[in-house]
Design an enzyme around this catalytic site. Structure first.
Site, mmCIF file in Angstrom:
data_model
loop_
_atom_site.group_PDB
_atom_site.id
_atom_site.type_symbol
_atom_site.label_atom_id
_atom_site.label_comp_id
_atom_site.label_asym_id
_atom_site.label_seq_id
_atom_site.Cartn_x
_atom_site.Cartn_y
_atom_site.Cartn_z
ATOM 1 N N ARG A 172 43.535 35.772 51.063
ATOM 2 C CA ARG A 172 43.755 35.027 49.830
ATOM 3 C C ARG A 172 45.086 34.279 49.915
ATOM 4 O O ARG A 172 45.917 34.575 50.773
ATOM 5 C CB ARG A 172 43.745 35.965 48.617
ATOM 6 C CG ARG A 172 44.876 36.985 48.611
ATOM 7 C CD ARG A 172 44.795 37.851 47.363
ATOM 8 N NE ARG A 172 45.035 37.059 46.154
ATOM 9 C CZ ARG A 172 44.768 37.490 44.926
ATOM 10 N NH1 ARG A 172 44.235 38.686 44.749
ATOM 11 N NH2 ARG A 172 45.025 36.734 43.887
ATOM 12 N N GLU A 228 34.548 33.840 38.156
ATOM 13 C CA GLU A 228 34.285 34.484 36.874
ATOM 14 C C GLU A 228 34.915 33.596 35.793
ATOM 15 O O GLU A 228 36.088 33.243 35.901
ATOM 16 C CB GLU A 228 34.907 35.876 36.841
ATOM 17 C CG GLU A 228 34.338 36.826 37.877
ATOM 18 C CD GLU A 228 35.089 38.146 37.913
ATOM 19 O OE1 GLU A 228 34.968 38.919 36.944
ATOM 20 O OE2 GLU A 228 35.819 38.373 38.897
ATOM 21 N N LYS A 233 44.897 36.138 37.449
ATOM 22 C CA LYS A 233 44.501 35.546 36.176
ATOM 23 C C LYS A 233 44.947 36.420 34.999
ATOM 24 O O LYS A 233 45.241 35.905 33.923
ATOM 25 C CB LYS A 233 42.992 35.324 36.144
ATOM 26 C CG LYS A 233 42.556 34.059 36.856
ATOM 27 C CD LYS A 233 41.143 33.642 36.505
ATOM 28 C CE LYS A 233 40.118 34.485 37.195
ATOM 29 N NZ LYS A 233 38.747 33.958 36.998
#
Length: 556
Positions: free
Chosen positions: A260, A34, A270
């Site tokens: 992850r 994104e 983020k």
């Protein structure tokens, strides 16, 4: 292209089986960030996995921006992501793709779900929807709008698309199962009204699809065979499959989840990283203390070291925290082999060699690398006055101290043996100047009396020294898992950046950010890509010569 040896993992085993059975004739992956921030080291793991698999199986990997939220997305982020992927050594298939390329098709699939009675318009407020959703222990409650007819829902959705409703007034939800044990299946929102300028589509749309609805359809449109994502999307795989099973689309990619990356002493969110930037707690997304790819690049990490780190941590389904020292070890191992040597003094102390002629200087020879003759040699100006490190001299010391002490000898790196005789001090006792004598017959050899010096220190000739700023970096946070703290900002390390003013040898006058150096006895450094120039040198410390947390060192 990155040329790294493939390393087996459970995902490759699935792909091997799919190719052997004929399920797929080739492999097609994608990296779908994104564009709402800079990429970090966690994204690097996904990049190396997706692009690496495509390379190893002679397949394809798309770069696709899942740009469904125009309020948080910027063209600058799109540009930085492309730079990061390219810097890591990978090339995507064709041109970069955008989920927004498929907005017309996504809108059409939403209408298909409405006509099938599988999507409905809901005028409930966010708070009401949250209450009706239930909990992990209690099922949800059907919305009062759930049984609205397809014809009426279609009319409302068309009115939404025409801009006839305000933001938050109505949304479009998938009609699945409010009693599902999986929260993502309790009639998730798939479209919402949003009056915002989009960086790709401009002002054409005022309704935007949600990520979970968009992602799976985008994968299918692009013919992705294996959709690789992190474990937080494991439950969402049910929604991924449900959407594709209920629309008229031929391709149905297989979603596979892996753990992850959680790196100690930093954060991988983020949102949190953006908070650090917005509050001015770091200098920007590319601050060398940040775990972003841009920050690592500016600090002096190389593409090969980042890829090697991603290979070392492996691909599994088990969540864990990776030690920062593992990342540092990768760059230290590489730079120890390939970085040329140089000398720098970051806390200068003046040293005068009293028996060296004041009007004389000479050019000494020094290897650029102790184990690689192909790197050649450089010239080191030598003169009566030199700079040494302040902590390389003591008036008195025990036998463990192998540096310069009054009355004892030490070798100057690549130069002569000197003996300290006296020192000047300020009123507060601070030493300002050390006076020594040198043995002119000890260039490249020990003293004739056999009294071999027990230590070696580095230096820079004062008459030829070039002033430089040194930025010394430590962990960004004081605790290993700052994300677990009540307020992660409170855990910031006030010593994460220490700035020193010192000198480097003249060979570094034109140092560029493309070349890392080992400053002998100090660490690995690189010229800052933003702030350094020939007129004002600024060096960022990439990593120390040794792991101060475990005490290991591979430095020559």
């Amino acid at each position: 292209m990155a040329a790294d040896a493939p390393r087996s993992n459970f995902i490759r085993q699935i792909i091997d089986k799919d190719l052997a059975s004929g399920k797929h004739a080739s492999v097609h992956t994608r990296f779908p960030p994104e564009p709402n921030g800079f990429l970090h080291i966690g994204h690097a793991k996904s990049i190396v996995l997706n692009f690496g698999i495509a390379e190893d199986y002679q397949g394809s990997c798309n770069l696709r921006f899942d740009d469904t939220n125009p309020l948080k997305e910027k063209v600058d982020y799109v540009t930085s992501i492309q730079e990061d992927v390219s810097w890591l050594g990978y090339q995507w298939q064709g041109t970069p793709r955008y989920a927004s390329n498929y907005f017309d098709q996504l809108h059409g699939y939403a209408i298909e779900l409405i006509n099938k009675g599988l999507a409905y318009a809901d005028f409930s407020s966010q708070e009401q929807m949250r209450e009706m959703r239930g909990t992990l222990k209690e099922p949800g409650v059907n919305s009062p709008y759930r049984d609205t007819s397809p014809a009426e829902n279609l009319a409302i959705f068309q009115a939404m698309t025409a801009g006839q409703y305000q933001e938050g007034e109505v949304c479009l939800r998938a009609k699945i199962d409010m009693a599902s044990p999986f929260m993502c299946m309790r009639d998730p929102v798939i479209y919402r009204v949003r009056f915002a300028h989009h960086h790709q589509t401009g002002d054409r749309w005022c309704v935007y699809p949600m990520y979970d609805f968009t992602h799976c359809i985008s994968d299918a449109i692009e013919g992705i065979t294996h959709s690789l994502c992190t474990l937080e999307f494991q439950d969402n795989r049910r929604l991924y499959d449900w959407v594709l099973d209920n629309i008229s689309i031929d391709c149905h990619p297989q979603q596979i989840e892996f753990s992850r990356l959680n790196l100690q002493y930093t954060v991988m969110s983020k949102r949190k990283l953006n908070q650090l930037v917005e509050e001015g707690l770091v200098s920007g997304w590319d601050d060398p203390r940040m775990p972003t790819i841009a920050g690592l690049r500016r600090r002096g990490y190389t593409p090969a070291s980042v890829r090697e780190f991603c290979h070392r941590i492996g691909v599994t389904k088990m969540d864990n925290q990776v030690e920062m020292s593992m990342l540092e070890s990768c760059i230290r191992d590489e730079l120890n082999q390939h970085a040329p040597r140089a000398m720098a003094v970051i806390e200068p102390l003046r040293l005068v060699i009293e028996n060296y002629p004041a009007d004389q200087h000479e050019l000494l020879q020094a290897p650029n690398h102790p184990n690689d003759d192909s790197m050649g040699q450089r010239q080191l100006p030598f003169a009566r006055e030199i700079w040494i490190e302040a902590d390389d001299f003591r008036e008195e010391a025990n036998k463990k101290y192998k540096r310069l002490v009054l009355g004892k000898a030490v070798r100057l790196r690549n130069a002569y043996v000197i003996t300290a005789e006296r020192a000047d001090k300020n009123a507060d006792g601070t030493i300002t100047t050390v006076y020594c004598r040198y043995d002119a017959d000890t260039l490249g050899k020990d003293p004739v009396d056999g009294n071999k010096p027990k230590g070696v220190i580095h230096w820079v000739a004062a008459s030829h020294a070039v002033a430089a700023e040194f930025r010394l970096y430590d962990r960004l946070f004081k605790v290993a898992n700052p994300a677990a703290e009540d307020d992660f900002v409170d855990s910031l390390n006030p010593q994460s950046l220490v700035v020193k003013q010192g000198f480097v040898e003249p060979s570094l006058q034109q140092a560029s950010a493309a070349q890392a150096y080992q400053f002998e006895r100090i660490g690995y450094f690189v010229a800052d890509s933003k702030d350094s120039s020939a007129a004002q040198l600024v060096f960022n410390q990439t990593v120390g010569l040794r792991d101060t947390w475990t005490g290991s060192s591979d430095a020559e």
